[in-house]
Write an enzyme that holds these catalytic residues in place. Structure first.
Site, PDB file in Angstrom:
ATOM      1  N   ARG A  21      48.143  49.399  37.669  1.00 15.22           N
ATOM      2  CA  ARG A  21      46.269  50.021  37.214  1.00 15.22           C
ATOM      3  C   ARG A  21      47.284  49.936  35.128  1.00 15.22           C
ATOM      4  O   ARG A  21      47.812  50.673  35.413  1.00 15.22           O
ATOM      5  CB  ARG A  21      45.990  51.102  37.370  1.00 15.22           C
ATOM      6  CG  ARG A  21      45.052  50.652  38.186  1.00 15.22           C
ATOM      7  CD  ARG A  21      43.987  51.883  38.746  1.00 15.22           C
ATOM      8  NE  ARG A  21      44.352  51.850  40.519  1.00 15.22           N
ATOM      9  CZ  ARG A  21      42.727  53.063  41.510  1.00 15.22           C
ATOM     10  NH1 ARG A  21      43.247  53.702  40.493  1.00 15.22           N
ATOM     11  NH2 ARG A  21      43.194  52.460  42.398  1.00 15.22           N
ATOM     12  N   SER A 112      39.752  51.304  41.019  1.00 12.95           N
ATOM     13  CA  SER A 112      38.991  52.009  41.568  1.00 12.95           C
ATOM     14  C   SER A 112      37.825  52.734  41.148  1.00 12.95           C
ATOM     15  O   SER A 112      36.558  52.297  40.917  1.00 12.95           O
ATOM     16  CB  SER A 112      40.128  53.053  42.279  1.00 12.95           C
ATOM     17  OG  SER A 112      39.316  53.979  42.910  1.00 12.95           O
ATOM     18  N   HIS A 113      37.927  53.947  40.767  1.00 12.56           N
ATOM     19  CA  HIS A 113      36.846  54.839  40.267  1.00 12.56           C
ATOM     20  C   HIS A 113      36.533  55.601  39.047  1.00 12.56           C
ATOM     21  O   HIS A 113      36.464  55.587  37.680  1.00 12.56           O
ATOM     22  CB  HIS A 113      37.014  56.247  40.506  1.00 12.56           C
ATOM     23  CG  HIS A 113      38.099  57.289  40.129  1.00 12.56           C
ATOM     24  ND1 HIS A 113      39.226  56.260  41.655  1.00 12.56           N
ATOM     25  CD2 HIS A 113      38.952  57.768  40.056  1.00 12.56           C
ATOM     26  CE1 HIS A 113      40.345  56.289  40.738  1.00 12.56           C
ATOM     27  NE2 HIS A 113      40.171  57.326  40.221  1.00 12.56           N
ATOM     28  N   LYS A 125      46.056  45.343  43.434  1.00 11.01           N
ATOM     29  CA  LYS A 125      46.962  45.902  44.479  1.00 11.01           C
ATOM     30  C   LYS A 125      46.960  45.040  45.404  1.00 11.01           C
ATOM     31  O   LYS A 125      46.475  43.239  46.103  1.00 11.01           O
ATOM     32  CB  LYS A 125      45.810  46.500  44.862  1.00 11.01           C
ATOM     33  CG  LYS A 125      46.856  47.494  45.944  1.00 11.01           C
ATOM     34  CD  LYS A 125      45.232  48.673  46.338  1.00 11.01           C
ATOM     35  CE  LYS A 125      44.528  48.342  47.234  1.00 11.01           C
ATOM     36  NZ  LYS A 125      43.678  49.869  47.966  1.00 11.01           N
ATOM     37  N   ASP A 276      32.181  54.775  44.709  1.00  9.59           N
ATOM     38  CA  ASP A 276      32.851  54.416  43.519  1.00  9.59           C
ATOM     39  C   ASP A 276      32.735  53.144  43.215  1.00  9.59           C
ATOM     40  O   ASP A 276      32.182  51.922  44.030  1.00  9.59           O
ATOM     41  CB  ASP A 276      34.322  54.939  43.909  1.00  9.59           C
ATOM     42  CG  ASP A 276      35.120  54.571  44.454  1.00  9.59           C
ATOM     43  OD1 ASP A 276      34.543  54.016  45.589  1.00  9.59           O
ATOM     44  OD2 ASP A 276      36.827  54.373  44.219  1.00  9.59           O
ATOM     45  N   ASP A 278      35.088  50.254  42.997  1.00 12.85           N
ATOM     46  CA  ASP A 278      35.640  49.517  44.809  1.00 12.85           C
ATOM     47  C   ASP A 278      35.095  49.588  46.140  1.00 12.85           C
ATOM     48  O   ASP A 278      35.309  49.296  46.542  1.00 12.85           O
ATOM     49  CB  ASP A 278      36.969  48.925  44.419  1.00 12.85           C
ATOM     50  CG  ASP A 278      37.634  51.458  45.546  1.00 12.85           C
ATOM     51  OD1 ASP A 278      37.064  51.511  44.250  1.00 12.85           O
ATOM     52  OD2 ASP A 278      38.972  49.985  45.477  1.00 12.85           O
ATOM     53  N   ASP A 280      35.536  52.353  48.053  1.00 15.73           N
ATOM     54  CA  ASP A 280      35.722  53.514  49.180  1.00 15.73           C
ATOM     55  C   ASP A 280      35.746  54.393  49.185  1.00 15.73           C
ATOM     56  O   ASP A 280      36.077  55.122  49.790  1.00 15.73           O
ATOM     57  CB  ASP A 280      37.771  52.740  48.568  1.00 15.73           C
ATOM     58  CG  ASP A 280      38.210  53.091  47.743  1.00 15.73           C
ATOM     59  OD1 ASP A 280      38.071  53.252  46.641  1.00 15.73           O
ATOM     60  OD2 ASP A 280      39.418  52.685  47.190  1.00 15.73           O
ATOM     61  N   ARG A 281      35.374  54.938  47.757  1.00 19.56           N
ATOM     62  CA  ARG A 281      35.233  56.869  47.711  1.00 19.56           C
ATOM     63  C   ARG A 281      33.840  56.839  47.834  1.00 19.56           C
ATOM     64  O   ARG A 281      32.749  56.499  47.909  1.00 19.56           O
ATOM     65  CB  ARG A 281      35.383  56.778  46.374  1.00 19.56           C
ATOM     66  CG  ARG A 281      36.450  56.916  45.972  1.00 19.56           C
ATOM     67  CD  ARG A 281      36.633  57.737  44.955  1.00 19.56           C
ATOM     68  NE  ARG A 281      38.310  57.658  44.565  1.00 19.56           N
ATOM     69  CZ  ARG A 281      38.922  59.398  43.638  1.00 19.56           C
ATOM     70  NH1 ARG A 281      38.384  59.471  43.028  1.00 19.56           N
ATOM     71  NH2 ARG A 281      40.264  58.503  43.562  1.00 19.56           N
ATOM     72  N   THR A 343      49.902  61.653  49.156  1.00 23.65           N
ATOM     73  CA  THR A 343      48.146  61.378  48.471  1.00 23.65           C
ATOM     74  C   THR A 343      48.064  60.076  48.401  1.00 23.65           C
ATOM     75  O   THR A 343      49.373  59.970  48.111  1.00 23.65           O
ATOM     76  CB  THR A 343      48.131  62.407  47.297  1.00 23.65           C
ATOM     77  OG1 THR A 343      48.184  63.291  47.518  1.00 23.65           O
ATOM     78  CG2 THR A 343      47.265  61.644  46.261  1.00 23.65           C
ATOM     79  N   GLU A 362      40.737  62.012  52.149  1.00 20.14           N
ATOM     80  CA  GLU A 362      41.987  62.469  51.135  1.00 20.14           C
ATOM     81  C   GLU A 362      40.150  63.980  50.324  1.00 20.14           C
ATOM     82  O   GLU A 362      39.420  63.589  50.065  1.00 20.14           O
ATOM     83  CB  GLU A 362      41.770  61.525  50.469  1.00 20.14           C
ATOM     84  CG  GLU A 362      43.800  60.486  51.009  1.00 20.14           C
ATOM     85  CD  GLU A 362      43.790  60.468  49.740  1.00 20.14           C
ATOM     86  OE1 GLU A 362      45.262  60.630  49.281  1.00 20.14           O
ATOM     87  OE2 GLU A 362      43.790  59.148  49.322  1.00 20.14           O
ATOM     88  N   GLU A 363      41.326  64.692  49.773  1.00 18.87           N
ATOM     89  CA  GLU A 363      40.354  65.781  49.271  1.00 18.87           C
ATOM     90  C   GLU A 363      39.538  64.531  48.248  1.00 18.87           C
ATOM     91  O   GLU A 363      38.343  65.156  47.681  1.00 18.87           O
ATOM     92  CB  GLU A 363      41.107  66.952  48.452  1.00 18.87           C
ATOM     93  CG  GLU A 363      42.166  66.452  47.996  1.00 18.87           C
ATOM     94  CD  GLU A 363      41.647  66.090  46.606  1.00 18.87           C
ATOM     95  OE1 GLU A 363      40.938  66.232  45.827  1.00 18.87           O
ATOM     96  OE2 GLU A 363      42.987  64.857  45.874  1.00 18.87           O
ATOM     97  N   SER A 364      39.871  63.889  47.305  1.00 16.02           N
ATOM     98  CA  SER A 364      39.554  62.975  46.671  1.00 16.02           C
ATOM     99  C   SER A 364      38.396  61.771  46.956  1.00 16.02           C
ATOM    100  O   SER A 364      38.112  61.075  46.295  1.00 16.02           O
ATOM    101  CB  SER A 364      40.446  62.407  45.436  1.00 16.02           C
ATOM    102  OG  SER A 364      40.953  61.434  46.843  1.00 16.02           O
ATOM    103  N   LYS A 375      40.250  53.190  52.799  1.00 13.67           N
ATOM    104  CA  LYS A 375      39.244  54.607  53.033  1.00 13.67           C
ATOM    105  C   LYS A 375      37.707  53.718  52.402  1.00 13.67           C
ATOM    106  O   LYS A 375      37.404  52.321  51.865  1.00 13.67           O
ATOM    107  CB  LYS A 375      39.227  55.566  52.126  1.00 13.67           C
ATOM    108  CG  LYS A 375      39.499  54.816  50.371  1.00 13.67           C
ATOM    109  CD  LYS A 375      40.073  56.384  49.741  1.00 13.67           C
ATOM    110  CE  LYS A 375      40.056  56.087  48.356  1.00 13.67           C
ATOM    111  NZ  LYS A 375      41.687  55.981  47.957  1.00 13.67           N
ATOM    112  N   ARG A 495      46.902  67.746  38.509  1.00 10.17           N
ATOM    113  CA  ARG A 495      46.181  68.240  39.166  1.00 10.17           C
ATOM    114  C   ARG A 495      46.127  69.374  40.158  1.00 10.17           C
ATOM    115  O   ARG A 495      46.955  69.368  40.224  1.00 10.17           O
ATOM    116  CB  ARG A 495      45.964  67.087  40.574  1.00 10.17           C
ATOM    117  CG  ARG A 495      45.487  65.858  39.594  1.00 10.17           C
ATOM    118  CD  ARG A 495      44.630  65.075  41.024  1.00 10.17           C
ATOM    119  NE  ARG A 495      44.930  63.347  40.539  1.00 10.17           N
ATOM    120  CZ  ARG A 495      43.695  62.874  39.900  1.00 10.17           C
ATOM    121  NH1 ARG A 495      42.996  63.807  39.335  1.00 10.17           N
ATOM    122  NH2 ARG A 495      44.008  61.605  39.801  1.00 10.17           N
TER     123      ARG A 495
END
Ligand code: G1P
Ligand code: ZN
Length: 542
Positions: A21, A112-113, A125, A276, A278, A280-281, A343, A362-364, A375, A495
């Site tokens: 990225r 992603s986000h 990716k 998000d 893409d 996946d979230r 992670t 995941e927590e994200s 995801k 984080r």
């Protein structure tokens, strides 16, 4: 028709948590994308004549790189490329298409986000044949190739028409432009009880889904409105835009604030969700309650058998190390395996392939299952809707009952974004240096029981991944975890993950930041966050 172009290496093409990225202007440098794509191909073997899936989240520069990737796939010997119409495939849809058509692998273009646009983020990716992100041994090989690359191969042909479905030939290779939504929507119909959800929605259950001007818009429109009959207008911001409308397509309480406010209002719909850039979230908010991703994972796992695709039960649950231990309690009660990984979704692939885990999270804001190897935001939304349609209770009632049964893991993540890299590394080094002396140390009422730098031993391929985050574990089950982000594109992001387990149902109504206040203070005392970063408070609290 194929030409070989001489090039020289870039030194900064190391894939992070999820691919390479960078800012768009970095990708726009001469041969930058070409070098990386050729390095992907150079680190693979045996793809001659095979199928490659290509698609992206539609962000700025997506179309340009898709053209390059297709022409390079042709020149490197692939037999067929499957590409989503308009160059679009959500990340979970790409994973499914790779699996369904037994492709050799796929190239997913996304950051992603992260925001999109001419000066914002872009990413590339590589996913392997199981549909999941390439494991570290592959990303390490790709990186090694980027450091020595001298030439790349590309077909010298006109641009491919990406807007008409069907087959065309590109330098001896077949390019098939596919509908980006239909395969994925079909898969969802096999996993969930669509008639039950449809009936629940028809009975007045109101939902709102914010696609955040990103890739899930067309998927959510088709599935939620067309196939499940949610009221027209239930899907907001459904037109994918190259710059996401100037927003941060990150479904959290900061960037999806309007949705949160709506869900906390008197006239709120029953269920709110977002995805998000893409796709996946996921963000899940019931009327009057935000469900943390860690809790969502646990609640979905506890109720999964209510959906047809999971009626036979779960093989196991996997969660990333910083994700709260809520899922562990569910696994314990169900008598199934629980796996704690570093992670990044790539670590779940082996567990899913080996049939050890069925649901991962995941927590994200990432949750998913063995149906793909990424995801999957909409999948989580549909599993929630399936559970709600069967239980016919509100989200808040389901959450309260869950906490009463299992106890509540109060949980929050504090992010310090765009921190000076040297300061962030200094903070982590200093923490690492004191690990040995921490056990037994008292901070107010808290006593440190154990402190380490998390190492993962993959139970399937026995690979070892070190330095995956510093864990400070306190007596009684509370903990603080420190990590540096592997997806940021400017400076460093620190984080800090904070968690407290509360078994007593009488104490389940406390504000999360209040419930965690002593741990938050302990984190600063131990790491010197304020002093080292110069920040008085986090950039984002989730
Ligand atoms: C972040 C999240 C991680 C997720 C990744 C890709 O990575 O923390 O859980 O897998 O994005 O979506 P990080 O920036 O923390 O390295
Ligand atoms: Zn994403």
């Amino acid at each position: 028709m194929t030409k070989t172009v001489n090039t020289t290496p870039y030194t900064d093409q190391k894939p992070g948590t999820s691919g390479l990225r960078k800012k768009v202007p970095v990708f726009q440098q001469q041969n930058y994308a070409e070098n990386f794509i050729q390095s992907i191909f150079d680190s693979l073997e045996g793809f001659e004549g095979k199928t490659l899936v290509i698609g992206g989240d539609g962000r700025f520069y997506n179309r340009e790189v898709i053209q390059i990737a297709i022409k390079m796939a042709a020149a490197n010997g692939f037999g067929r490329v499957l590409v989503g119409r308009g160059g679009i495939l959500s990340t979970p849809a790409a994973s499914h298409v790779i699996r369904k058509y037994e492709a050799f692998g796929g190239i997913v273009l996304s950051a992603s986000h992260n925001p999109g646009g001419p000066t914002e983020d872009f990413g590339i990716k590589y996913n392997i044949g199981n549909g999941g992100p390439a494991p570290e041994k592959v990303t390490d090989a790709i990186y090694a190739h980027t450091k020595t690359i001298e030439r790349y191969k590309i077909a010298d042909v006109a641009d491919i028409n990406l807007d008409a479905e069907g087959e065309q030939e590109v330098a001896g290779m077949t390019v098939q432009v596919i509908n980006p939504v239909s395969d994925y929507a079909e898969l969802m119909e096999t996993l969930f009880d669509f008639p039950a959800i449809r009936a629940h929605l028809a009975g007045g259950f109101r939902i709102v889904f914010d696609a955040m001007s990103a890739v899930t818009g067309p998927y959510a429109k088709e599935i939620l409105e067309n196939r499940l009959g949610a009221a027209k207008g239930s899907v907001l911001n459904f037109v994918p835009l190259p710059d996401f409308g100037g927003h941060h397509p990150d479904p959290n309480l900061v960037h999806a604030r309007a949705l949160y406010e709506e869900m906390m209002g008197d006239d709120a719909p029953d269920f709110g969700a977002a995805s998000d850039g893409d796709g996946d979230r996921n963000l899940i908010i019931g009327k009057g309650i935000f469900v943390t991703p860690s809790d969502s994972l646990a609640m979905l796992a506890a109720n999964a058998t209510l959906a047809p695709g999971y009626a036979k039960g779960l093989a196991g649950i996997a969660r990333s190390m910083p994700t709260s231990g809520a899922a562990d309690r569910v696994a314990e009660k169900l008598g199934i395996g629980i796996y704690e990984t570093p992670t990044g979704w790539k670590f779940f692939g082996n567990l899913l392939d080996a049939g050890l885990a069925t649901i991962c999270g995941e927590e994200s804001a990432g949750t998913g299952s063995s149906h793909v190897r990424e995801k999957d935001g909409l999948w989580a939304v549909l599993l929630w809707l399936n559970i709600l349609a069967v239980r016919k209770e509100s989200v808040i009632d389901i959450a309260r009952e869950h906490w009463t049964t299992y106890g509540r893991n109060y949980y929050s993540r504090h992010d310090y974004e765009e921190v000076d890299s040297a300061a962030a590394n200094g903070l982590m080094d200093a923490l690492r240096a004191q690990l040995g002396t921490l056990p037994g140390r008292k901070l107010g009422d808290l006593t440190i029981e154990k402190a380490d730098d998390f190492s993962y031993h993959d139970p399937v391929d026995h690979s070892v991944s070190n330095n995956q985050g510093i864990r400070i574990l306190f007596e009684g089950g509370s903990r603080v975890v420190f990590r540096l982000s592997g997806t940021g594109t400017s400076g460093a992001t620190l984080r800090v993950y904070i968690e407290r387990f509360e078994p007593d149902a009488a104490k389940h109504d406390v504000d999360t930041q209040v419930a965690l206040a002593d741990l938050i203070e302990a984190a600063d005392t131990l790491a010197g966050i304020k002093e080292r970063t110069g920040r008085t408070e986090p950039t984002v609290i989730t």
